[in-house]
Design a protein around this motif. Structure first.
Motif, PDB file in Angstrom:
ATOM      1  N   VAL A   1      -5.060   5.453   8.010  1.00 28.24           N
ATOM      2  CA  VAL A   1      -4.024   6.384   8.520  1.00 28.24           C
ATOM      3  C   VAL A   1      -3.589   7.539   7.893  1.00 28.24           C
ATOM      4  CG1 VAL A   1      -1.532   6.416   9.509  1.00 28.24           C
ATOM      5  CG2 VAL A   1      -3.052   4.375   9.925  1.00 28.24           C
ATOM      6  N   LEU A   2      -3.250   7.616   6.678  1.00 28.07           N
ATOM      7  CA  LEU A   2      -3.191   8.715   6.007  1.00 28.07           C
ATOM      8  C   LEU A   2      -4.279   9.682   5.903  1.00 28.07           C
ATOM      9  CD1 LEU A   2      -1.351   6.955   2.737  1.00 28.07           C
ATOM     10  CD2 LEU A   2      -0.181   8.448   4.742  1.00 28.07           C
ATOM     11  N   SER A   3      -5.498   9.236   5.858  1.00 25.19           N
ATOM     12  CA  SER A   3      -6.590  10.276   5.948  1.00 25.19           C
ATOM     13  C   SER A   3      -6.793  10.784   7.199  1.00 25.19           C
ATOM     14  CB  SER A   3      -7.784   9.601   5.579  1.00 25.19           C
ATOM     15  OG  SER A   3      -8.210   8.675   6.653  1.00 25.19           O
ATOM     16  N   ARG A   4      -6.478  10.101   8.122  1.00 26.39           N
ATOM     17  CA  ARG A   4      -6.263  10.656   9.633  1.00 26.39           C
ATOM     18  C   ARG A   4      -5.294  11.841   9.763  1.00 26.39           C
ATOM     19  NH1 ARG A   4      -5.553   6.118  13.680  1.00 26.39           N
ATOM     20  NH2 ARG A   4      -6.537   4.743  12.045  1.00 26.39           N
TER      21      ARG A   4
ATOM     22  N   VAL B   1      -4.144  13.653   7.341  1.00 21.24           N
ATOM     23  CA  VAL B   1      -4.108  14.773   6.437  1.00 21.24           C
ATOM     24  C   VAL B   1      -5.560  15.548   6.909  1.00 21.24           C
ATOM     25  CG1 VAL B   1      -5.360  15.324   4.123  1.00 21.24           C
ATOM     26  CG2 VAL B   1      -3.513  13.830   4.407  1.00 21.24           C
ATOM     27  N   HIS B   2      -6.779  14.998   7.489  1.00 18.84           N
ATOM     28  CA  HIS B   2      -7.894  15.312   7.807  1.00 18.84           C
ATOM     29  C   HIS B   2      -8.023  15.872   9.369  1.00 18.84           C
ATOM     30  CE1 HIS B   2      -9.238  15.010   3.644  1.00 18.84           C
ATOM     31  NE2 HIS B   2      -9.028  13.680   3.803  1.00 18.84           N
ATOM     32  N   GLY B   3      -7.140  15.141  10.086  1.00 18.78           N
ATOM     33  CA  GLY B   3      -6.840  15.187  11.511  1.00 18.78           C
ATOM     34  C   GLY B   3      -8.382  14.731  12.256  1.00 18.78           C
ATOM     35  N   ARG B   4      -8.871  13.780  11.605  1.00 21.40           N
ATOM     36  CA  ARG B   4     -10.012  13.376  12.350  1.00 21.40           C
ATOM     37  C   ARG B   4      -9.877  11.991  13.048  1.00 21.40           C
ATOM     38  NH1 ARG B   4     -13.816  12.324   7.459  1.00 21.40           N
ATOM     39  NH2 ARG B   4     -12.773  13.930   6.209  1.00 21.40           N
ATOM     40  N   ARG B   5     -10.642  11.717  14.044  1.00 20.92           N
ATOM     41  CA  ARG B   5     -10.446  10.379  14.825  1.00 20.92           C
ATOM     42  C   ARG B   5     -11.294   9.280  14.326  1.00 20.92           C
ATOM     43  NH1 ARG B   5      -8.674  10.611  19.798  1.00 20.92           N
ATOM     44  NH2 ARG B   5      -8.158  13.141  20.658  1.00 20.92           N
ATOM     45  N   PRO B   6     -10.980   8.036  14.375  1.00 25.89           N
ATOM     46  CA  PRO B   6     -11.466   7.006  13.562  1.00 25.89           C
ATOM     47  C   PRO B   6     -13.009   6.863  14.158  1.00 25.89           C
ATOM     48  CG  PRO B   6      -9.829   6.162  15.039  1.00 25.89           C
ATOM     49  CD  PRO B   6      -9.705   7.701  14.815  1.00 25.89           C
ATOM     50  N   ARG B   7     -14.012   6.360  13.461  1.00 25.05           N
ATOM     51  CA  ARG B   7     -15.119   6.017  14.183  1.00 25.05           C
ATOM     52  C   ARG B   7     -15.267   4.909  14.965  1.00 25.05           C
ATOM     53  NH1 ARG B   7     -19.174   6.414   8.810  1.00 25.05           N
ATOM     54  NH2 ARG B   7     -18.543   8.578   8.464  1.00 25.05           N
ATOM     55  N   PRO B   8     -15.836   5.011  16.015  1.00 28.01           N
ATOM     56  CA  PRO B   8     -15.930   3.591  16.860  1.00 28.01           C
ATOM     57  C   PRO B   8     -16.693   2.583  16.299  1.00 28.01           C
ATOM     58  CG  PRO B   8     -17.045   5.468  17.844  1.00 28.01           C
ATOM     59  CD  PRO B   8     -16.578   6.102  16.808  1.00 28.01           C
ATOM     60  N   SER B   9     -16.268   1.258  16.165  1.00 26.38           N
ATOM     61  CA  SER B   9     -17.058   0.232  15.597  1.00 26.38           C
ATOM     62  C   SER B   9     -17.768  -0.588  16.788  1.00 26.38           C
ATOM     63  CB  SER B   9     -16.145  -0.421  14.701  1.00 26.38           C
ATOM     64  OG  SER B   9     -15.136  -0.908  15.529  1.00 26.38           O
ATOM     65  N   CYS B  10     -18.906  -0.490  16.616  1.00 26.00           N
ATOM     66  CA  CYS B  10     -19.797  -1.219  17.716  1.00 26.00           C
ATOM     67  C   CYS B  10     -20.418  -2.374  16.791  1.00 26.00           C
ATOM     68  CB  CYS B  10     -20.861  -0.150  18.233  1.00 26.00           C
ATOM     69  SG  CYS B  10     -19.977   1.142  18.986  1.00 26.00           S
TER      70      CYS B  10
ATOM     71  N   PRO C   1      -3.921   5.245  -5.373  1.00 27.41           N
ATOM     72  CA  PRO C   1      -4.800   5.554  -4.186  1.00 27.41           C
ATOM     73  C   PRO C   1      -4.316   4.103  -3.543  1.00 27.41           C
ATOM     74  CG  PRO C   1      -6.426   4.905  -5.978  1.00 27.41           C
ATOM     75  CD  PRO C   1      -4.893   5.034  -6.562  1.00 27.41           C
ATOM     76  N   ALA C   2      -4.308   4.496  -1.930  1.00 30.24           N
ATOM     77  CA  ALA C   2      -4.053   3.262  -0.869  1.00 30.24           C
ATOM     78  C   ALA C   2      -5.368   2.655  -0.725  1.00 30.24           C
ATOM     79  CB  ALA C   2      -3.234   4.030   0.241  1.00 30.24           C
TER      80      ALA C   2
ATOM     81  N   ALA D   1       1.015  -1.109   0.043  1.00 30.50           N
ATOM     82  CA  ALA D   1      -0.239  -0.001  -0.018  1.00 30.50           C
ATOM     83  C   ALA D   1       0.917   1.218  -0.052  1.00 30.50           C
ATOM     84  CB  ALA D   1      -0.888   0.073   1.045  1.00 30.50           C
ATOM     85  N   LEU D   2       2.002   1.273   0.792  1.00 34.16           N
ATOM     86  CA  LEU D   2       2.842   2.421   0.909  1.00 34.16           C
ATOM     87  C   LEU D   2       3.493   2.464  -0.614  1.00 34.16           C
ATOM     88  CD1 LEU D   2       4.384   4.601   2.343  1.00 34.16           C
ATOM     89  CD2 LEU D   2       6.212   2.659   2.917  1.00 34.16           C
TER      90      LEU D   2
END
Length: 72
Positions: free
Chosen positions: A58-61, A63-72, A50-51, A41-42
């Motif tokens: 990880v790359l989108s985090r 770039v965008h500075g968002r936290r991942p959604r919790p998976s319930c 695109p990865a 992927a790298l």
């Protein structure tokens, strides 16, 4: 000589020389496959494609500075 026989021989040698035993065959296969997938992927990102998967997340985090959604 099979893998199991080689492992037993290596374990015997390590015990005789008071060294730590070698890892069992197949002990790190899943980790190796994950690292290979991440490396591919790298390489895709470096080549401009695109990865996918964990690296893309990880790359989108980054770039965008968002936290991942919790998976319930």
């Amino acid at each position: 000589m099979s893998i199991t026989q080689q492992y037993i021989l290596n374990t015997y040698r390590a015990r005789r020389l008071c060294e730590p035993a070698p890892p069992a065959p197949g002990a790190h296969d899943w980790q190796l496959m994950r690292e290979l997938r991440d490396y591919q992927a790298l390489r895709a990102v470096v080549a401009g494609r695109p990865a996918r998967g964990r690296l893309r997340t990880v790359l989108s985090r980054w770039v965008h500075g968002r936290r991942p959604r919790p998976s319930c």
